[in-house]
Design a protein around this motif. Structure first.
Motif, PDB file in Angstrom:
ATOM      1  N   GLU A 236       7.123   1.492   5.687  1.00 25.70           N
ATOM      2  CA  GLU A 236       5.899   1.699   6.457  1.00 25.70           C
ATOM      3  C   GLU A 236       4.800   2.292   5.591  1.00 25.70           C
ATOM      4  N   SER A 237       3.600   1.773   5.804  1.00 26.53           N
ATOM      5  CA  SER A 237       2.401   2.335   5.186  1.00 26.53           C
ATOM      6  C   SER A 237       1.594   2.962   6.320  1.00 26.53           C
ATOM      7  N   PRO A 238       0.459   3.613   6.015  1.00 30.97           N
ATOM      8  CA  PRO A 238      -0.326   4.156   7.118  1.00 30.97           C
ATOM      9  C   PRO A 238      -0.673   3.102   8.170  1.00 30.97           C
ATOM     10  N   LYS A 239      -0.864   1.870   7.733  1.00 30.11           N
ATOM     11  CA  LYS A 239      -1.363   0.836   8.634  1.00 30.11           C
ATOM     12  C   LYS A 239      -0.318  -0.124   9.175  1.00 30.11           C
ATOM     13  N   SER A 240       0.858  -0.214   8.527  1.00 28.48           N
ATOM     14  CA  SER A 240       1.734  -1.319   8.916  1.00 28.48           C
ATOM     15  C   SER A 240       3.209  -1.020   8.706  1.00 28.48           C
ATOM     16  N   VAL A 241       4.027  -1.858   9.337  1.00 33.28           N
ATOM     17  CA  VAL A 241       5.473  -1.809   9.185  1.00 33.28           C
ATOM     18  C   VAL A 241       5.910  -3.148   8.599  1.00 33.28           C
TER      19      VAL A 241
ATOM     20  N   VAL B  55       4.786   5.416   3.245  1.00 36.87           N
ATOM     21  CA  VAL B  55       4.936   6.738   3.854  1.00 36.87           C
ATOM     22  C   VAL B  55       6.303   6.920   4.510  1.00 36.87           C
TER      23      VAL B  55
ATOM     24  N   GLY C  21       0.846  -1.195   0.000  1.00 41.75           N
ATOM     25  CA  GLY C  21       0.000   0.000   0.000  1.00 41.75           C
ATOM     26  C   GLY C  21       0.874   1.234   0.000  1.00 41.75           C
ATOM     27  N   ASP C  22       0.240   2.393   0.247  1.00 41.85           N
ATOM     28  CA  ASP C  22       0.964   3.665   0.169  1.00 41.85           C
ATOM     29  C   ASP C  22       2.171   3.667   1.114  1.00 41.85           C
TER      30      ASP C  22
END
Lengths: 134, 361
Positions: A64-69, A43, A40-41
């Motif tokens: 890292e994405s907004p939700k996960s590492v 960041v 995903g995105d």
């Protein structure tokens, strides 16, 4: 369908390796198009410093994405000779251009024969297909 | 148990959603991407399928009092047609769930609860309901579509007319759509204007498509659970299971404003009053983390070298680019401006207690 480049080598963990044409024993490392789609995105990308050692199969950084590492795993063993500093301000390059501007580190390999253990494009395509069905 | 699908499942697949299992439902976590979907809601208007949420109806001469004894907020402080955010607590004062309670009329209440807690909630309600009212779990009967964003009123006006579109926040009205009775509620979980529409499963696809069609020029698009989470976190809204649960009380969670100790008995009141009298040991605070450390659920919070708390939710704010978290810290360290440290995978990152919402609205 995720793009797979013919001239690269790949890991199980969806990193790619490109042999530098000018600098002997140096490879470029990034994550595949399939991987960036799964992540995903992006960041933030955290990578080692130039001069640090990386070991084939070991985690060398995180994405890292907004939700996960997610961990990044090194395809090869050697010394980090460059990191993509553009990712500090533009981590989205990993999503937008995973095989070019979104490269992550360059490594001077200590054992170039490690490349032979990585998948070619055909084997990686089968690996992705399996992952998508799994 | 195989997961449930909402009536909009095929629509999500058509829209290219990535589907995940959430609270027993196959739900869209993202379509084009969390950042784009987040921005759509902050700048235009987004559609959320939140049909997985649970619904309970309470009806009868004593419906208001029965519900009021179950919740921490006070239904008698609002009139018919209003919504209330509230906690529902156990006898020990910990939170069974947080929910929106809609006062439909003098003898009827409609409650929207978290999907993951729906069964637990209903059992808790039945066990503690005391009075002349019947409770019905209507979760299977309702779909819910949230329409959120600065352009939401314009879009909603096109589908539901100017009167409903002009409704102030935290109201509910009955409306007609597709030949069915629906509930049009001006609530949400994003901090933006808009509505949540409760409607029969058989009308869900028709409403979704009507909203898509009517809002093309407004930039309408689908938003998944991923952006729903980053949107609520920027507002500092609690997420059950992350920030609040059966180990936290409303006072600790910063939800004293929905906890009315001045109303007659409610489940958990005595325990909460005792905690208030004895002193609330910890508080949920907003943190801003520096030095490019993105805080995540479970990361330790330190003061000097001591672990004093933990992050319950965290992300890089898509709107501001700042790294933000909700975290429990000792009350003595909960003042805005307090300097703390968050352990981001072995690296200490500087953090400061900041006001919530993280976004100035």
């Amino acid at each position: 369908m995720a793009e797979i480049k013919d001239d690269l080598r790949y890991t199980d963990d969806h990193e790619w390796v490109m042999v530098d044409e000018d600098d002997e024993g140096v490879v470029w490392v990034g994550v595949t198009d399939y991987a960036q789609g799964q992540l995903g995105d992006v960041v933030m990308v955290e990578v080692p410093s130039v001069g640090d050692d990386v070991v084939a199969g070991d985690a060398f950084g995180t994405v890292e994405s907004p939700k996960s590492v997610s961990d990044l795993f090194s395809p090869v063993t050697g010394e980090v000779v460059a990191v993509n500093e553009d990712l500090d301000d533009s981590p989205e390059l990993v999503n937008e251009a995973p095989y070019t501007d979104g490269w992550i580190i360059k490594v001077k390999m200590s054992d170039p024969s490690e490349l032979d253990r990585l998948m070619n494009a055909e084997a990686y395509a089968a690996h992705v297909e399996k992952a998508e069905q799994g | 148990m195989s997961p449930n699908r909402t009536p909009l499942y095929d629509v999500h697949v058509r829209l290219g959603a990535r589907i995940v299992d959430f609270a027993g439902f196959e739900m869209p976590v993202q379509y084009s991407g969390i950042l784009a979907e987040h921005q759509r809601v902050r700048e235009q208007v987004g559609l959320f399928d939140v049909s997985h949420m649970g619904e309970v109806r309470v009806r009868g001469p004593e419906a208001l009092d029965v519900v009021n004894r179950l919740i921490t907020n006070d239904l008698h402080r609002v009139s018919d047609g209003r919504a209330l955010y509230t906690c529902m607590c156990a006898e020990d004062g910990t939170i069974v769930d947080d929910m929106i309670v809609y006062r439909l009329g003098p003898e009827e209440v409609f409650i929207c609860v978290n999907a993951s807690n729906a069964a637990t909630d209903f059992a808790h309600m039945l066990a503690h309901a005391d009075g002349d009212a019947t409770l019905e779990d209507e979760g299977d009967a309702w779909s819910q579509i949230a329409v959120q964003g600065p352009k939401a009123p314009e879009l909603l006006e096109r589908v539901f007319g100017p009167e409903l579109a002009a409704l102030k926040p935290f109201r509910l009205r009955e409306a007609r759509f597709d030949g069915a009775t629906v509930y049009y509620a001006t609530t949400g979980y994003t901090g933006e204007r808009g509505a949540e529409i409760y409607l029969p499963n058989s009308s869900a696809v028709a409403l979704w498509e009507a909203l898509e069609e009517a809002g093309g020029d407004l930039g309408v698009g689908p938003v998944g659970l991923g952006a729903r989470d980053t949107l609520r976190l920027e507002m500092g809204y609690c997420l059950y299971g992350n920030d609040i649960d059966r180990t936290t009380t409303p006072l600790e969670a910063g939800l004293a404003w929905v906890t009315r100790l001045d109303k007659p008995a409610f489940v958990g009141k005595d325990a909460i009053a005792r905690q208030l009298a004895a002193g609330v040991p910890r508080k949920l605070v907003g943190l801003e983390v520096g030095d490019r450390g993105i805080p995540r659920h479970g990361y330790a919070v330190l003061h000097r070298d001591d672990v004093v708390g933990a992050v319950t939710s965290g992300t890089r704010s898509p709107t501001t680019g700042r790294d933000i978290a909700l975290a429990y810290v000792p009350t003595s360290l909960s003042e805005v401006g307090t300097e703390l440290t968050v352990d981001v995978r072995g690296k200490g990152k500087p953090a400061r207690v900041v006001p919530v919402p993280f976004l100035a609205r």
